[in-house]
Scaffold this active site. Structure first.
Site, PDB file in Angstrom:
ATOM      1  N   ILE A 139     -42.392 -91.236 -10.799  1.00  0.00           N
ATOM      2  CA  ILE A 139     -42.815 -90.047 -11.554  1.00  0.00           C
ATOM      3  C   ILE A 139     -41.591 -89.715 -12.404  1.00  0.00           C
ATOM      4  O   ILE A 139     -40.620 -89.155 -11.912  1.00  0.00           O
ATOM      5  CB  ILE A 139     -43.199 -88.883 -10.624  1.00  0.00           C
ATOM      6  CG1 ILE A 139     -44.372 -89.295  -9.745  1.00  0.00           C
ATOM      7  CG2 ILE A 139     -43.530 -87.635 -11.443  1.00  0.00           C
ATOM      8  CD1 ILE A 139     -44.710 -88.299  -8.654  1.00  0.00           C
ATOM      9  N   PRO A 140     -41.613 -90.078 -13.685  1.00  0.00           N
ATOM     10  CA  PRO A 140     -40.387 -90.123 -14.502  1.00  0.00           C
ATOM     11  C   PRO A 140     -39.870 -88.761 -14.962  1.00  0.00           C
ATOM     12  O   PRO A 140     -39.880 -88.431 -16.145  1.00  0.00           O
ATOM     13  CB  PRO A 140     -40.814 -90.994 -15.688  1.00  0.00           C
ATOM     14  CG  PRO A 140     -42.276 -90.713 -15.837  1.00  0.00           C
ATOM     15  CD  PRO A 140     -42.784 -90.537 -14.433  1.00  0.00           C
ATOM     16  N   CYS A 141     -39.362 -87.984 -14.009  1.00  0.00           N
ATOM     17  CA  CYS A 141     -38.861 -86.652 -14.348  1.00  0.00           C
ATOM     18  C   CYS A 141     -37.605 -86.697 -15.206  1.00  0.00           C
ATOM     19  O   CYS A 141     -37.210 -85.680 -15.769  1.00  0.00           O
ATOM     20  CB  CYS A 141     -38.665 -85.806 -13.095  1.00  0.00           C
ATOM     21  SG  CYS A 141     -37.573 -86.527 -11.881  1.00  0.00           S
ATOM     22  N   HIS A 142     -36.991 -87.880 -15.349  1.00  0.00           N
ATOM     23  CA  HIS A 142     -35.846 -87.988 -16.264  1.00  0.00           C
ATOM     24  C   HIS A 142     -36.285 -87.759 -17.703  1.00  0.00           C
ATOM     25  O   HIS A 142     -35.454 -87.461 -18.563  1.00  0.00           O
ATOM     26  CB  HIS A 142     -35.154 -89.351 -16.114  1.00  0.00           C
ATOM     27  CG  HIS A 142     -36.007 -90.524 -16.443  1.00  0.00           C
ATOM     28  ND1 HIS A 142     -36.889 -91.073 -15.533  1.00  0.00           N
ATOM     29  CD2 HIS A 142     -36.135 -91.251 -17.584  1.00  0.00           C
ATOM     30  CE1 HIS A 142     -37.503 -92.096 -16.093  1.00  0.00           C
ATOM     31  NE2 HIS A 142     -37.069 -92.225 -17.342  1.00  0.00           N
ATOM     32  N   ARG A 143     -37.575 -87.838 -17.973  1.00  0.00           N
ATOM     33  CA  ARG A 143     -38.109 -87.625 -19.326  1.00  0.00           C
ATOM     34  C   ARG A 143     -38.329 -86.144 -19.643  1.00  0.00           C
ATOM     35  O   ARG A 143     -38.752 -85.807 -20.740  1.00  0.00           O
ATOM     36  CB  ARG A 143     -39.412 -88.400 -19.503  1.00  0.00           C
ATOM     37  CG  ARG A 143     -39.219 -89.899 -19.389  1.00  0.00           C
ATOM     38  CD  ARG A 143     -40.514 -90.661 -19.542  1.00  0.00           C
ATOM     39  NE  ARG A 143     -40.308 -92.060 -19.179  1.00  0.00           N
ATOM     40  CZ  ARG A 143     -41.251 -92.862 -18.727  1.00  0.00           C
ATOM     41  NH1 ARG A 143     -42.494 -92.422 -18.613  1.00  0.00           N
ATOM     42  NH2 ARG A 143     -40.967 -94.111 -18.407  1.00  0.00           N
TER      43      ARG A 143
END
Length: 183
Positions: A139-143
Site C-alpha cells: 500500500i504505497p503510502c510513500h506516494r
C-alpha cells in the site's frame, strides 16, 4: 486471553532500509520498516488484532512478497499482486484502498487524499490512517506527500521515501513500463 496462533515473520533488505514481513493464514499482514518510530505500536496492533504473536520463519506468501519486492526494486513491477490481510478499522481500510489507487510514479497530497477518501473526516484522521499502514510499499503510502510537494513523515524515514519516489520516476522516465501493463 490465550494466544496460540502465530504470525510468521522474516526480514527483507531493501536498497533503502530493512523491512519486516509477516503472514498469517496464507496472507500477508505485515510489510513495514523494521526501524520505524511506530514499530511497537504497529506490532501491538497487528498481534492484538489477529490474536497472534510473532514467530520467525518463512512461508510461501513471504517468499512471494520478497520476489515481488525484488521485481519492484529492479524496475520490473509497478504494483503488487499478493493476498493481504488488513488489520485496522473500516476507516483506515478505506484510506488504504485510496492510497493503493495512486498511480506508480505519482503522488497525492494528504489534503487531496482527504477530499477523495473521507469527505466527512478531517486531515488529521486521514494522516493517522496513512501512518497506521502496516503494508508499506504494498500500500504505497510513500506516494502521499504534504502540501506544495513537501515530503512529510514516513515510517521508513524521509530518505527512504525520497528514494522510492525517485526510483519510480526514474523507471518511468526510462520508458520501462511503456510496453503494456505490468504486474
Amino acid at each position: 486471553m490465550k494466544i496460540n496462533r502465530f504470525i510468521i515473520t522474516n526480514t527483507y533488505q531493501a536498497p533503502c532500509g530493512e523491512l519486516i514481513i509477516g503472514s498469517i493464514d496464507g496472507r500477508l499482514c505485515l510489510c513495514d520498516w523494521l526501524k520505524s518510530a511506530h514499530r511497537r505500536t504497529v506490532d501491538n496492533r497487528i498481534q492484538r488484532g489477529l490474536s497472534a504473536r510473532y514467530y520467525p520463519g518463512e512461508t510461501d506468501i513471504i517468499t512471494e512478497t520478497k520476489r515481488q519486492l525484488d521485481e519492484y526494486f529492479d524496475g520490473k513491477r509497478k504494483s503488487f499482486d499478493l493476498e493481504i490481510m488488513h488489520v485496522g478499522t473500516e476507516f483506515q481500510k478505506k484510506v488504504w484502498d485510496f492510497i493503493t489507487g495512486i498511480p506508480y510514479g505519482s503522488t497525492e497530497s494528504y489534503s487531496g487524499l482527504t477530499a477523495m477518501a473521507a469527505r466527512d473526516a478531517d486531515l488529521r484522521a486521514v494522516s493517522n490512517a496513512v501512518a497506521a499502514n502496516a503494508l508499506s510499499l504494498i500500500i504505497p503510502c510513500h506516494r502521499v506527500i504534504g502540501s506544495r510537494g513537501k515530503l512529510t513523515g514516513y515510517a521508513g524515514g524521509l530518505l527512504a521515501k525520497q528514494y522510492l519516489l525517485d526510483l519510480e520516476k526514474t523507471y518511468l522516465s526510462l520508458g520501462i513500463f511503456d510496453a503494456g501493463p505490468q504486474a
